[in-house]
Write a protein that holds these residues in place. Structure first.
Motif, mmCIF file in Angstrom:
data_model
loop_
_atom_site.group_PDB
_atom_site.id
_atom_site.type_symbol
_atom_site.label_atom_id
_atom_site.label_comp_id
_atom_site.label_asym_id
_atom_site.label_seq_id
_atom_site.Cartn_x
_atom_site.Cartn_y
_atom_site.Cartn_z
ATOM 1 N N UNK A 1 4.587 19.976 -3.969
ATOM 2 C CA UNK A 1 3.542 20.955 -3.661
ATOM 3 C C UNK A 1 2.119 20.478 -3.917
ATOM 4 N N UNK A 2 1.921 19.159 -4.007
ATOM 5 C CA UNK A 2 0.561 18.630 -4.022
ATOM 6 C C UNK A 2 0.022 18.683 -2.603
ATOM 7 N N UNK A 3 -1.219 19.116 -2.454
ATOM 8 C CA UNK A 3 -1.811 19.216 -1.138
ATOM 9 C C UNK A 3 -2.972 18.236 -1.009
ATOM 10 N N UNK A 4 -3.379 18.009 0.215
ATOM 11 C CA UNK A 4 -4.413 17.073 0.643
ATOM 12 C C UNK A 4 -5.421 16.698 -0.462
ATOM 13 N N UNK A 5 -5.375 15.429 -0.871
ATOM 14 C CA UNK A 5 -6.272 14.920 -1.900
ATOM 15 C C UNK A 5 -6.411 13.421 -1.795
ATOM 16 N N UNK A 6 -6.515 12.741 -2.933
ATOM 17 C CA UNK A 6 -6.660 11.289 -2.920
ATOM 18 C C UNK A 6 -6.248 10.702 -4.259
ATOM 19 N N UNK A 7 -6.093 9.372 -4.275
ATOM 20 C CA UNK A 7 -5.632 8.667 -5.478
ATOM 21 C C UNK A 7 -6.532 7.471 -5.725
ATOM 22 N N UNK A 8 -6.910 7.266 -6.986
ATOM 23 C CA UNK A 8 -7.776 6.173 -7.392
ATOM 24 C C UNK A 8 -7.084 5.300 -8.433
ATOM 25 N N UNK A 9 -6.925 3.996 -8.201
ATOM 26 C CA UNK A 9 -6.408 3.107 -9.236
ATOM 27 C C UNK A 9 -7.389 3.021 -10.404
ATOM 28 N N UNK B 1 0.838 -1.196 0.000
ATOM 29 C CA UNK B 1 0.000 0.000 0.000
ATOM 30 C C UNK B 1 0.872 1.245 0.000
ATOM 31 N N UNK B 2 0.271 2.333 -0.445
ATOM 32 C CA UNK B 2 0.951 3.622 -0.499
ATOM 33 C C UNK B 2 0.167 4.622 0.341
ATOM 34 N N UNK B 3 0.891 5.475 1.041
ATOM 35 C CA UNK B 3 0.292 6.473 1.914
ATOM 36 C C UNK B 3 0.933 7.821 1.618
ATOM 37 N N UNK B 4 0.113 8.805 1.300
ATOM 38 C CA UNK B 4 0.609 10.161 1.092
ATOM 39 C C UNK B 4 0.419 10.964 2.368
ATOM 40 N N UNK B 5 1.461 11.686 2.755
ATOM 41 C CA UNK B 5 1.402 12.556 3.932
ATOM 42 C C UNK B 5 1.784 13.965 3.499
ATOM 43 N N UNK B 6 0.957 14.925 3.885
ATOM 44 C CA UNK B 6 1.139 16.308 3.478
ATOM 45 C C UNK B 6 2.027 17.039 4.496
ATOM 46 N N UNK B 7 3.251 17.329 4.078
ATOM 47 C CA UNK B 7 4.161 18.136 4.892
ATOM 48 C C UNK B 7 3.787 19.605 4.655
ATOM 49 N N UNK B 8 2.758 20.058 5.375
ATOM 50 C CA UNK B 8 2.103 21.325 5.074
ATOM 51 C C UNK B 8 3.012 22.530 5.270
#
Length: 344
Positions: A321-329, A285-292
């Motif tokens: 510089x991508x901010x809080x969102x989501x990803x769909x396969x 799995x992949x997890x994105x974390x926003x270093x705001x």
């Protein structure tokens, strides 16, 4: 978003690949198994204080290599509410909606028109919604109010399909003021995660608490299905500014525990967790974390989600510089159709 909550709804596999330009998505399965019909990833994000929705597409089937679509311009510009949207979550149809709809939902907040204090005291109590049957045409923009006048705000809505209910469980973060404090000038409750159910993102059940860790403020929830009625969820401790994970083997309302220890965290100074399965490697799995406070989203990865073990991924092909969102396969046909509509 800064001081906000997220979602990607643990969506994992589309059962059948569609013929060229025919976007067939007849069956979704929430499973950690790799799916050969999925050959790419579609990401939706906002960028800094630009409150619109931007689309990104993976380079091939690389889960941590994305390119901007629409020549770097937004795909969706909100026209209702504050005319600003943050924390977009893209949600695939489930149950009776399978094969019919995708949804994008998000926070109604244009920070250029307000302040962080005001946005939490007298902010929008609605959820932005758009829907699509082809990932190309996004229509039906609406702003659905889900909390009453005692709430200060509704931030970073996200959703996951609940098979046991045959509906989407939608969640967001809110804080509350006493009914006598109509101006919301006093001290609020701790921020907590709220939820409601919906079938169509038009009408919602009465909201209730989902995660209340008072006096700790918690925001930015995302949930991933692990199969067999087990789930992992990721959220931000807004008091400590950390993101941590919890696991339940008893469903969405089971007992949740931190698998790596009661005080274990994944990272500090981050928010907006967005999680998704790898298309090619089973159990990864992949997890994105926003270093705001820095360069926005950075990718993490795990082959032991249930054990809560995460490590930083390479950022060599990851945009800044991508901010809080989501990803769909997505399938190859879906990738091609989206890229044709909004060229990179």
């Amino acid at each position: 978003m800064r001081f906000s909550i997220p979602f990607l709804a643990g969506l994992v596999s589309l059962a059948t690949a569609a013929p060229a330009q025919s976007l067939d998505f007849s069956s979704y399965a929430l499973t950690p198994r790799a799916d050969p019909s999925l050959t790419g990833y579609l990401g939706v994000f906002f960028l800094g204080d630009t409150p619109s929705i931007y689309f990104y597409l993976s380079n091939g089937n690389n889960a941590i290599s994305l390119k901007a679509l629409n020549k770097g311009q937004p795909v969706i510009n909100p026209t209702k509410g504050t005319q600003g949207v943050r924390d977009p979550a893209i949600i695939a149809g489930g149950g009776t909606e399978a094969g019919k709809k995708w949804y994008i939902i998000g926070t109604d907040l244009n920070i250029a028109k307000t302040s962080w204090d005001a946005s939490q005291r007298t902010g929008s109590r609605g959820i932005f919604v758009w829907e699509s049957t082809d990932l190309i045409n996004w229509t039906g923009e609406r702003l659905v109010v889900v909390e009453d006048a005692t709430a200060g705000m509704v931030w970073a809505p996200a959703a996951i399909w609940d098979d046991s209910k045959g509906q989407y469980l939608v969640h967001w973060a809110s804080k509350f003021y006493t009914a006598s404090d109509s101006g919301h000038t006093g001290s609020p409750s701790a921020t907590r995660i709220r939820y409601a159910y919906t079938k169509d993102f038009k009408t919602f059940t009465a909201p209730a608490d989902y995660i209340n860790k008072s006096p700790t403020n918690v925001i930015d929830l995302d949930i991933l299905s692990l199969g067999s009625n087990a789930y992992a969820r990721f959220l931000k401790d807004e008091t400590a500014k950390t993101v941590f994970t919890e696991v339940s083997t008893g469903g969405l309302f089971g007992t949740w525990t931190r698998p790596a220890g009661a005080t274990a965290t994944i990272a500090s100074g981050v928010e907006g967790p967005a999680v998704y399965w790898d298309n090619e490697v089973s159990g990864k799995a992949h997890l994105l974390l926003d270093f705001y406070g820095s360069d926005g989203y950075r990718p993490y990865e795990s082959t032991d989600v249930k054990g809560g073990k995460w490590s930083a991924s390479s950022t060599a092909a990851w945009p800044k510089n991508l901010r809080h969102g989501s990803v769909l396969p997505v399938t190859g046909a879906q990738s091609s159709a989206v890229a044709a509509k909004w060229p990179a």
